[in-house]
Write a protein that holds these residues in place. Structure first.
Motif, PDB file in Angstrom:
ATOM      1  N   LEU B   4     -97.483  13.819  -6.561  1.00 55.08           N
ATOM      2  CA  LEU B   4     -98.922  13.969  -6.391  1.00 55.08           C
ATOM      3  C   LEU B   4     -99.478  12.873  -5.500  1.00 55.08           C
ATOM      4  O   LEU B   4    -100.280  13.108  -4.632  1.00 55.08           O
ATOM      5  CB  LEU B   4     -99.608  13.901  -7.761  1.00 55.08           C
ATOM      6  N   THR B   7     -98.879  13.473  -1.682  1.00 54.73           N
ATOM      7  CA  THR B   7     -99.673  14.549  -1.115  1.00 54.73           C
ATOM      8  C   THR B   7    -101.063  14.068  -0.770  1.00 54.73           C
ATOM      9  O   THR B   7    -101.595  14.347   0.283  1.00 54.73           O
ATOM     10  CB  THR B   7     -99.771  15.729  -2.108  1.00 54.73           C
ATOM     11  N   VAL B   8    -101.684  13.305  -1.617  1.00 51.34           N
ATOM     12  CA  VAL B   8    -103.030  12.788  -1.373  1.00 51.34           C
ATOM     13  C   VAL B   8    -103.047  11.876  -0.163  1.00 51.34           C
ATOM     14  O   VAL B   8    -103.901  11.961   0.691  1.00 51.34           O
ATOM     15  CB  VAL B   8    -103.523  12.026  -2.620  1.00 51.34           C
ATOM     16  N   ALA B  11    -102.805  13.876   3.222  1.00 51.11           N
ATOM     17  CA  ALA B  11    -104.020  14.620   3.532  1.00 51.11           C
ATOM     18  C   ALA B  11    -105.095  13.683   4.059  1.00 51.11           C
ATOM     19  O   ALA B  11    -105.843  13.993   4.956  1.00 51.11           O
ATOM     20  CB  ALA B  11    -104.505  15.354   2.293  1.00 51.11           C
ATOM     21  N   ALA B  15    -107.158  13.748   7.941  1.00 53.69           N
ATOM     22  CA  ALA B  15    -108.595  13.968   8.010  1.00 53.69           C
ATOM     23  C   ALA B  15    -109.271  13.060   9.010  1.00 53.69           C
ATOM     24  O   ALA B  15    -110.416  13.233   9.345  1.00 53.69           O
ATOM     25  CB  ALA B  15    -109.212  13.780   6.629  1.00 53.69           C
ATOM     26  N   PHE B  16    -108.656  12.037   9.514  1.00 55.41           N
ATOM     27  CA  PHE B  16    -109.272  11.100  10.448  1.00 55.41           C
ATOM     28  C   PHE B  16    -108.474  11.033  11.753  1.00 55.41           C
ATOM     29  O   PHE B  16    -107.976  10.011  12.132  1.00 55.41           O
ATOM     30  CB  PHE B  16    -109.342   9.700   9.813  1.00 55.41           C
ATOM     31  N   PRO B  17    -108.355  12.133  12.487  1.00 57.31           N
ATOM     32  CA  PRO B  17    -107.520  12.133  13.692  1.00 57.31           C
ATOM     33  C   PRO B  17    -108.125  11.352  14.844  1.00 57.31           C
ATOM     34  O   PRO B  17    -107.460  10.985  15.766  1.00 57.31           O
ATOM     35  CB  PRO B  17    -107.423  13.629  14.045  1.00 57.31           C
TER      36      PRO B  17
END
Lengths: 168, 168
Positions: B4, B7-8, B11, B15-17
Motif C-alpha cells: 500500500l 502505491t501511494v 501516484a 501528479a506533479f509532472p
C-alpha cells in the motif's frame, strides 16, 4: 478477512486520484502549463577573419554568421530571455578582441523568419511570447573590434542564453 | 502493508509532472580569426643611372632598374597602394640643384612574381589590387628631364608607398 480489507483500501486510493495530490501541500503549477522549457544551440556567432584595426560587424539577420538558438516551451506562454555576453574574444596568450553588442544586436522570431525578427538589446532581459506551437528563435549579432596590433590566431568566447517562464 | 505504501508514493510523483524545467539555458560560441598584418618592404631603388643634360631618361616599371616593393599580408585579400604626393624633383647631394622628375599613366605596375609586371597603373592615383598567396610586388618607374645646363653630380629622392587592407 484481512485480505478483503486490503483490497478495498487499494480501490479507494486509485479512484480518488485528486485526494492523493492533496495529501501534502501541492506545489505551484508552473506558469505556461507543464511543458518543460528547452534551449537548443544551433549556430555560433562567427566574426570570420579579422584584420588589425578594422572592426567587423555581424548583423543579427546574417544567416551564415549570426548566432542562433531555438527555444521551446508551452505555446502561448511568456518567457524571460537573458543573455550572458562576453566582453571580448580570447586568443593566443592573453590576447583579446573586444566585443560590443548594441541595442539591435539581437532578435526574436516566433516564425523562424530571420528577416522578420524583432530586434532587441541583448544586454537587457526581455520577455517574449511563445507562439502556439511553442517554438521561437533567437538571433545574435555583434561587433568585434580588433586592436591595430592584434595578435594573429584563433579567438573564441562563450555566449549563454537562459530562459524562464514568467506568470501568464 | 508495504504494498500500500509503495502505491501511494508512485501516484504522488506522477501528479506533479511540471516541477522540472521551468528554466533552461544553452551556450553558443563566438568565433574569429585574426589574420597577419600587412607589411611592405623595399626590394630595389629606382635607378636612372647616368643621364645626359638635355636628354630625358625614362625607366619603365618593367625595366630591371625600376623601383620594386614587396607587399606581404594574408591570402588573397584586397589592398590599396597609395604613393601619396610623388616627388617632382631629385635633389643634388652636394648643392641646391634639382633634377625634374615626373610619372606617367603607366609608370607603376603590380605583379605576383618578383621582377614581373602584370598590370601597369598611374602612381598618382590610389590603386587597388589583390594579394596572391599573401604576396604582391609593386614596381615604379618614371622620367627625369635634365636641363642642358644641368649641374653634374648625384641626385636622389624618396618615393613612399602606403599599403592598407580594404576589408574585402
Amino acid at each position: 478477512m484481512i485480505r478483503s480489507a486490503i483490497r478495498l483500501v487499494l480501490l479507494t486510493m486509485l479512484v480518488g486520484g485528486g485526494s492523493l495530490e492533496a495529501q501534502g501541500p501541492p506545489g505551484p503549477r508552473p506558469p505556461g502549463g507543464g511543458r518543460p522549457l528547452r534551449v537548443d544551440a544551433q549556430q555560433a556567432l562567427d566574426f570570420g577573419e579579422l584584420l588589425g584595426g578594422l572592426p567587423q560587424v555581424v548583423p543579427a539577420n546574417d544567416p551564415i554568421n549570426a548566432g542562433r538558438m531555438q527555444v521551446s516551451g508551452q505555446g502561448g506562454s511568456d518567457v524571460l530571455v537573458s543573455f550572458l555576453l562576453p566582453t571580448a574574444l580570447d586568443g593566443p596568450g592573453n590576447a583579446a578582441v573586444p566585443l560590443v553588442f548594441g541595442p539591435g544586436a539581437a532578435g526574436y522570431s516566433a516564425t523562424q523568419d530571420i528577416d522578420g525578427q524583432l530586434a532587441f538589446d541583448p544586454s537587457i532581459s526581455n520577455v517574449f511570447t511563445l507562439p502556439q506551437n511553442g517554438r521561437g528563435t533567437l538571433y545574435l549579432g555583434g561587433t568585434a573590434i580588433p586592436p591595430a596590433q592584434a595578435v594573429v590566431g584563433s579567438y573564441a568566447a562563450t555566449i549563454t542564453l537562459t530562459i524562464s517562464y514568467v506568470g501568464n | 502493508m508495504s504494498k500500500l505504501t509503495m502505491t501511494v508514493v508512485a501516484a504522488a510523483i506522477l501528479a506533479f509532472p511540471g516541477l522540472a524545467s521551468a528554466q533552461a539555458s544553452a551556450s553558443v560560441q563566438a568565433l574569429a580569426t585574426v589574420l597577419a598584418p600587412i607589411s611592405v618592404s623595399n626590394l630595389q631603388d629606382l635607378q636612372f643611372g647616368d643621364v645626359i643634360p638635355g636628354v630625358a631618361t625614362t625607366i619603365a616599371p618593367s625595366a630591371g632598374d625600376a623601383g620594386q616593393y614587396a607587399v606581404s599580408g594574408a591570402g588573397v585579400l584586397e589592398v590599396t597602394l597609395d604613393f601619396g604626393t610623388l616627388p617632382a624633383t631629385l635633389d643634388h647631394t652636394l648643392s641646391a640643384s634639382t633634377l625634374p622628375l615626373s610619372f606617367g599613366a603607366g609608370s607603376a605596375g603590380v605583379g605576383t612574381t618578383t621582377g614581373v609586371v602584370a598590370t601597369t597603373f598611374d602612381p598618382s592615383s590610389t590603386y587597388t589590387a589583390n594579394l596572391s598567396g599573401g604576396d604582391l610586388f609593386v614596381f615604379i618607374g618614371g622620367t627625369v628631364a635634365p636641363d642642358v645646363s644641368q649641374e653634374a653630380g648625384d641626385y636622389e629622392g624618396t618615393i613612399t608607398m602606403t599599403v592598407a587592407y580594404t576589408g574585402n
